[in-house]
Design a protein around this motif. Structure first.
Motif, PDB file in Angstrom:
ATOM      1  N   ALA A 127      56.772   9.946  57.815  1.00 16.49           N
ATOM      2  CA  ALA A 127      55.593  10.580  58.813  1.00 16.49           C
ATOM      3  C   ALA A 127      54.594   9.532  59.091  1.00 16.49           C
ATOM      4  N   LEU A 128      55.065   8.777  59.953  1.00 17.86           N
ATOM      5  CA  LEU A 128      54.208   7.901  60.767  1.00 17.86           C
ATOM      6  C   LEU A 128      54.520   7.376  61.950  1.00 17.86           C
ATOM      7  N   PRO A 129      53.583   7.519  62.812  1.00 22.16           N
ATOM      8  CA  PRO A 129      54.110   7.187  64.142  1.00 22.16           C
ATOM      9  C   PRO A 129      54.660   5.626  64.242  1.00 22.16           C
ATOM     10  N   ALA A 130      55.380   5.324  65.273  1.00 26.31           N
ATOM     11  CA  ALA A 130      55.992   3.956  65.426  1.00 26.31           C
ATOM     12  C   ALA A 130      54.801   2.842  65.340  1.00 26.31           C
ATOM     13  N   GLU A 131      53.773   3.174  66.257  1.00 26.08           N
ATOM     14  CA  GLU A 131      52.853   2.512  66.781  1.00 26.08           C
ATOM     15  C   GLU A 131      51.887   1.868  65.441  1.00 26.08           C
ATOM     16  N   ASN A 132      52.135   2.751  64.358  1.00 28.36           N
ATOM     17  CA  ASN A 132      51.311   2.313  63.350  1.00 28.36           C
ATOM     18  C   ASN A 132      52.124   1.356  62.394  1.00 28.36           C
ATOM     19  N   LEU A 133      53.336   1.136  62.634  1.00 33.56           N
ATOM     20  CA  LEU A 133      54.220   0.328  61.652  1.00 33.56           C
ATOM     21  C   LEU A 133      53.740  -1.028  61.794  1.00 33.56           C
ATOM     22  N   PRO A 134      53.696  -2.033  60.956  1.00 33.12           N
ATOM     23  CA  PRO A 134      52.971  -3.320  60.515  1.00 33.12           C
ATOM     24  C   PRO A 134      53.934  -4.232  61.891  1.00 33.12           C
ATOM     25  N   ALA A 135      53.172  -5.092  62.149  1.00 30.41           N
ATOM     26  CA  ALA A 135      53.846  -6.010  63.104  1.00 30.41           C
ATOM     27  C   ALA A 135      54.943  -6.656  62.612  1.00 30.41           C
ATOM     28  N   GLY A 136      56.201  -6.865  63.421  1.00 32.47           N
ATOM     29  CA  GLY A 136      57.416  -7.367  62.909  1.00 32.47           C
ATOM     30  C   GLY A 136      58.479  -6.211  62.767  1.00 32.47           C
ATOM     31  N   PHE A 137      57.981  -5.002  62.661  1.00 34.08           N
ATOM     32  CA  PHE A 137      59.027  -3.941  62.698  1.00 34.08           C
ATOM     33  C   PHE A 137      59.558  -3.559  64.087  1.00 34.08           C
ATOM     34  N   GLU A 138      58.654  -3.960  65.174  1.00 28.38           N
ATOM     35  CA  GLU A 138      59.094  -3.641  66.429  1.00 28.38           C
ATOM     36  C   GLU A 138      60.495  -4.598  66.853  1.00 28.38           C
ATOM     37  N   THR A 139      60.668  -5.518  66.159  1.00 29.04           N
ATOM     38  CA  THR A 139      61.583  -6.520  66.514  1.00 29.04           C
ATOM     39  C   THR A 139      62.905  -6.004  65.847  1.00 29.04           C
ATOM     40  N   LEU A 140      63.072  -4.847  65.098  1.00 25.91           N
ATOM     41  CA  LEU A 140      64.198  -4.487  64.440  1.00 25.91           C
ATOM     42  C   LEU A 140      64.932  -3.596  65.509  1.00 25.91           C
ATOM     43  N   ILE A 141      66.498  -3.510  65.174  1.00 22.49           N
ATOM     44  CA  ILE A 141      67.132  -2.845  66.061  1.00 22.49           C
ATOM     45  C   ILE A 141      66.977  -1.387  65.835  1.00 22.49           C
ATOM     46  N   MET A 142      66.898  -0.497  66.898  1.00 21.14           N
ATOM     47  CA  MET A 142      66.792   1.084  66.635  1.00 21.14           C
ATOM     48  C   MET A 142      67.989   1.610  67.160  1.00 21.14           C
ATOM     49  N   PRO A 143      69.140   2.225  66.307  1.00 24.20           N
ATOM     50  CA  PRO A 143      70.206   2.819  66.646  1.00 24.20           C
ATOM     51  C   PRO A 143      69.849   4.026  67.425  1.00 24.20           C
ATOM     52  N   GLU A 144      71.137   4.044  68.406  1.00 26.75           N
ATOM     53  CA  GLU A 144      70.850   5.279  69.481  1.00 26.75           C
ATOM     54  C   GLU A 144      71.305   6.343  68.900  1.00 26.75           C
ATOM     55  N   THR A 145      72.416   6.384  67.711  1.00 30.13           N
ATOM     56  CA  THR A 145      73.077   7.566  67.197  1.00 30.13           C
ATOM     57  C   THR A 145      72.809   7.560  65.844  1.00 30.13           C
ATOM     58  N   PRO A 146      71.944   8.330  65.318  1.00 32.60           N
ATOM     59  CA  PRO A 146      71.676   8.439  63.786  1.00 32.60           C
ATOM     60  C   PRO A 146      72.656   9.266  63.250  1.00 32.60           C
ATOM     61  N   LEU A 147      73.403   8.880  62.270  1.00 28.14           N
ATOM     62  CA  LEU A 147      74.697   9.605  61.412  1.00 28.14           C
ATOM     63  C   LEU A 147      74.114  10.333  60.012  1.00 28.14           C
ATOM     64  N   LEU A 148      74.331  11.435  59.772  1.00 26.03           N
ATOM     65  CA  LEU A 148      73.654  12.008  58.479  1.00 26.03           C
ATOM     66  C   LEU A 148      74.663  13.154  58.192  1.00 26.03           C
ATOM     67  N   LEU A 149      75.392  12.994  57.150  1.00 27.54           N
ATOM     68  CA  LEU A 149      75.882  14.339  56.640  1.00 27.54           C
ATOM     69  C   LEU A 149      74.822  15.238  55.958  1.00 27.54           C
ATOM     70  N   SER A 150      75.069  16.531  56.086  1.00 25.66           N
ATOM     71  CA  SER A 150      74.149  17.476  55.458  1.00 25.66           C
ATOM     72  C   SER A 150      74.456  17.255  53.893  1.00 25.66           C
ATOM     73  N   PRO A 151      73.574  17.405  53.074  1.00 25.10           N
ATOM     74  CA  PRO A 151      73.823  17.301  51.342  1.00 25.10           C
ATOM     75  C   PRO A 151      75.235  17.961  51.013  1.00 25.10           C
ATOM     76  N   GLU A 152      75.085  19.175  51.525  1.00 25.66           N
ATOM     77  CA  GLU A 152      76.493  20.088  51.085  1.00 25.66           C
ATOM     78  C   GLU A 152      77.589  19.495  51.534  1.00 25.66           C
ATOM     79  N   ASP A 153      77.838  18.703  53.119  1.00 22.66           N
ATOM     80  CA  ASP A 153      78.800  18.191  53.309  1.00 22.66           C
ATOM     81  C   ASP A 153      79.048  16.922  52.614  1.00 22.66           C
ATOM     82  N   ALA A 154      78.159  15.899  52.465  1.00 25.46           N
ATOM     83  CA  ALA A 154      78.361  14.910  51.655  1.00 25.46           C
ATOM     84  C   ALA A 154      78.748  15.089  50.192  1.00 25.46           C
TER      85      ALA A 154
END
Lengths: 521, 328
Positions: free
Chosen positions: B284-311
């Motif tokens: 719960a922190l907007p991207a602009e509040n991340l420390p310098a350096g984090f903007e260099t990281l790749i940001m995947p377009e497709t987040p994958l996550l199984l629900s706890p029950e599916d997992a």
């Protein structure tokens, strides 16, 4: 000496009581896990495969360790050179290193970019891959060869100097010496040494998995970990714990049947001097054995040293606090281990229920530390705060884990002393404390110092059960090192590993030296 | 049983709180409470607001934490459990020890929506293969990786949460074809380690070209070591997420304080500590509040996550396939 009529002394009663306590301390936790599980879970095909792999790799590891240790120990026993004592002490270090430190040290030599493969590439040869069964065995030999060498070395040094003098007078050839003096000693020492190395390899977890190259190298210990952590299947964990007890009992009864106490007679406790003539070929062979062993055992240590030394001064303060805590803990562990081992060893040396007692002594390394730790947690949890009991429990578990090694070192020495001086002591009516003080202790100082040092050093390096109990502020040095590694702080972790290595060696050296005071060797 | 036995020895020495303060006990994984983890800063910040004594209890990794909760059952000393990930939630739920949190959590900044009534996220990350920037033609999906001859190190899903995450990554991206992906990967996998530390250590040692870690891993090297020679391979299938969560123990005597802690967890005072101590994204922190350096990281377009029950539902079969494919 099995049937010598002698009243059962207080020391021996203590031995029996301690054996019962050790049995309780190992099987109690297993029973607690079983109690909580309510029923055992049957084993699947994957578990059977894990059991088979576990036994096979442990057998190979123990066999190679023993076979390779014999020429090295013999060479060290009959050569003297400057720095010999230091070399022997240093060569013991791999046994006390935390697993991951030792593995990374081995990788520096045998890894893809290791010294060996760089050398092969320079010669235009194709590289070697360390991952596989051979890698697991290599690492286990690296860990356990030092132990085997030390146990054999003590066996050699326990042969009275007078026997070698007599052998020289009688014109014994090296073959005669081997047959009449060395082989009986090996027959006495080797089975016990094989057993402890075999058993310690059966609980291998990280080494087998990392160097085994994948799930082919699944051990019983990994299956237990999985059952506890991901499946909450205590029944399966308890079942696998019982399998480990079974392996220990069967191996113990099979192996110890082979062991025969040596009948070497006694001497005047003079330092050994070798009068037998040895051929140039033998001398060359000895030097080759010493050199190869030193290179194999010391190169990875050198790697640990070189990588850690740069970060020592900038280590976080918490590492030093943890180091102090670990030193105190390992001193307490060593004291407890000796207090447990000495009475048990005295009882075993009397020859009563020998196989049973030795097997009990070995159980503590045969049963998964995770099972023992979890069981103790279940037992203690209703009564004490796990955080405040973390260090005492770690000390107890470490002392139990050191017990078989102390027994291995002590029993042959006590047997030899009893065989030589027992009748005289009997005729003088020496028993109990007096017998211990005047007859036995002077003759078992060396193995006692060695064993206490080993217990202290093993305790220094062991991550053990503390992760189950630990409070944040009460980390030990290995735990602190692991925390650094887990937080990307590789340089700090390497420096902490070096601190750990140096402190462990120092503790071992002090005890070991103490045991060898006024000895020429 | 909820009155915590006053810890003797070191725990007592370390605690500066007054005896009459109420005590909140938070079980978490070990690296959270180490001196360089988020624990110490968060403890200080929360104690300023709560007039209480916050005590973190570290227990191995996320799975060990859950195992401890399981062993203690209704006798647990925990008020809050912090550090499980979504792959462990279903098991935790089944223990019937977690209360509804009752918090709206409108400030979450994760790339996925979140509506679990019992668990609240505090940080998250994407699993990814980390490699050196000098690696030529890094693969852009699992098939490329399987077809090529790059050497990778992964963690064992039977003993490590990242290992389990990778299993779920392949499962969620390939479903029924997951087994054939693993068969293809078998000859790329140098070895499988018990935990993250060993794998990352082997990678840094040069034993492998790539290691399973997180998209945020290069940020550590960049920010803490000023070393920009590590990056991650962006995969077209998308990247599986690890979402780390906390929950309130339903038999706690400090329910109110526990809820207060859960609310605090989503405020900047907690969230801003996360990036450079846990090296994950705050939940719960907007991207602009991340420390310098984090903007260099790749940001995947497709987040994958199984629900706890599916997992939970696919875990056993996925594990069998994984084991069969790699045991050939």
């Amino acid at each position: 000496m099995a049937s010598r009529a002698q009243p059962i002394s207080a020391v021996q009663r203590a031995g029996a009581a301690i054996a019962a306590l050790v049995l309780l301390a190992v099987l109690g936790p297993l029973a607690a896990v079983l109690w909580r599980a309510e029923s055992l879970t049957g084993l699947g095909p994957a578990d059977i495969a894990a059991i088979r792999f576990t036994i096979w790799q442990a057998f190979l590891s123990a066999a190679f360790s023993i076979v390779l240790a014999i020429p090295v120990a013999r060479a060290l026993a009959r050569r003297s050179f400057p720095g010999r004592a230091a070399l022997i002490a240093l060569m013991g270090a791999p046994f006390i290193l935390p697993v991951i430190v030792a593995v990374l040290g081995l990788i520096t030599i045998f890894g893809r970019r290791g010294v060996l493969n760089e050398g092969l590439a320079a010669l235009g040869l194709s590289g070697l891959e360390i991952y596989g069964l051979h890698g697991v065995v290599l690492a286990h030999v690296f860990f356990n060869l030092p132990l085997a060498v030390r146990l054999f070395l003590q066996g050699w040094l326990a042969i009275p100097a007078e026997r070698f003098r007599l052998a020289a007078t009688l014109g014994f050839t090296p073959r005669d010496i081997a047959r009449h003096m060395e082989r009986p000693m090996l027959r006495q020492v080797a089975p016990g040494a094989f057993l402890v190395i075999f058993l310690i390899c059966t609980t291998s977890f990280a080494v087998a998995l990392i160097l085994g190259g994948g799930p082919r190298a699944t051990t019983v210990e990994l299956a237990i970990y999985q059952a506890f952590r991901y499946e909450f299947d205590l029944g399966r964990a308890a079942m696998l714990g019982l399998v480990q007890v079974g392996i220990c009992v069967v191996a113990g009864l099979l192996v110890l049947r082979v062991a025969v106490p040596a009948a070497m007679g006694t001497g005047l406790d003079r330092p050994m001097e070798r009068f037998d003539r040895q051929t140039t070929l033998q001398r060359a062979g000895d030097w080759l054995a010493i050199t190869l062993a030193a290179v194999f055992l010391l190169m990875p240590l050198l790697a640990v040293l070189l990588r850690g030394v740069g970060g020592i001064l900038t280590l976080p303060g918490s590492v030093w606090v943890a180091a102090e805590r670990s030193v105190l803990l390992s001193l307490a562990t060593a004291a407890l281990a000796v207090a447990l081992a000495l009475p048990m060893a005295l009882l075993i040396a009397r020859g009563r229920a020998r196989g049973l007692l030795e097997t009990i002594g070995a159980l503590s390394i045969a049963v998964s530390p995770l099972v023992i730790g979890t069981g103790l947690f279940l037992i203690l949890r209703p009564y004490v705060n796990p955080a405040s009991s973390a260090l005492p429990v770690t000390g107890l578990v470490n002392a139990l884990a050191a017990l078989p090694f102390l027994l291995r070192a002590l029993v042959p020495a006590i047997e030899a002393a009893e065989a030589g001086y027992g009748p005289l002591a009997d005729s003088l009516g020496l028993s109990g404390g007096q017998r211990l003080r005047h007859v036995l202790l002077p003759r078992i100082r060396r193995p006692l110092g060695f064993g206490a040092g080993l217990a202290a050093a093993m305790s220094m390096g062991d991550l053990g059960v503390i992760t189950l109990f630990a409070a944040p502020q009460a980390g030990t040095l290995p735990l602190e090192m692991f925390r650094l590694m887990g937080a990307y702080r590789t340089d700090d972790a390497e420096a902490a590993a070096l601190v750990l290595l140096v402190l462990s060696l120092l503790l071992f050296w002090i005890f070991d030296r103490g045991g060898r005071a006024n000895a020429a060797t | 049983m909820k009155t915590p036995i006053i810890a003797s020895g070191f725990a007592l020495l370390a605690s500066t709180a007054m005896a009459q303060d109420s005590v909140l006990i938070v079980y978490t994984y070990d690296s959270f409470v180490s001196d360089w983890g988020p624990g110490p800063q968060i403890e200080a910040a929360f104690e300023e607001t709560c007039a209480c004594d916050l005590q973190f209890v570290g227990a191995g990794d996320g799975a060990a934490l859950l195992a401890r909760l399981f062993l203690e059952g209704a006798q647990t000393g925990a008020d809050v459990v912090l550090g499980l990930d979504t792959n462990l939630i279903a098991s935790a739920r089944a223990m019937d020890l977690i209360a509804p949190h009752g918090i709206a959590a409108e400030t979450l900044t994760m790339p996925i929506s979140w509506d679990d009534p019992q668990f609240l996220p505090y940080d998250w990350g994407y699993f990814a293969f980390v490699h050196g920037t000098d690696l030529e033609n890094p693969p852009s999906n699992f098939r490329d990786l399987a077809d090529g001859d790059l050497r990778i190190v992964i963690q064992d899903p039977r003993s490590s949460t990242p290992g389990l995450g990778l299993l779920m990554w392949v499962q969620s991206a390939y479903g029924d074809e997951a087994a054939s992906i693993w068969e293809g990967l078998a000859d790329n996998i140098v070895t499988v380690t018990p935990g993250w530390s060993e794998a990352y250590g082997l990678y840094l040692e040069g034993e492998a070209d790539m290691v399973l870690s997180y998209t945020t891993s290069p940020a550590y090297h960049l920010i803490a070591e000023e070393d920009d020679s590590h990056t991650v391979a962006a995969f077209e299938e998308g990247h599986y997420m690890q979402v780390e969560v906390a929950g309130i123990v339903n038999i706690s005597n400090e329910m109110e304080l526990a809820r207060q802690f859960m609310e605090f967890m989503l405020t900047p005072a907690f969230q801003e500590v996360i990036p450079t101590t846990n090296w994950m994204y705050p939940a719960a922190l907007p991207a602009e509040n991340l420390p310098a350096g984090f903007e260099t990281l790749i940001m995947p377009e497709t987040p994958l996550l199984l629900s706890p029950e599916d997992a939970q539902a696919v875990r056993v079969q996925a594990l069998d396939e994984w084991q069969a494919a790699l045991s050939q």
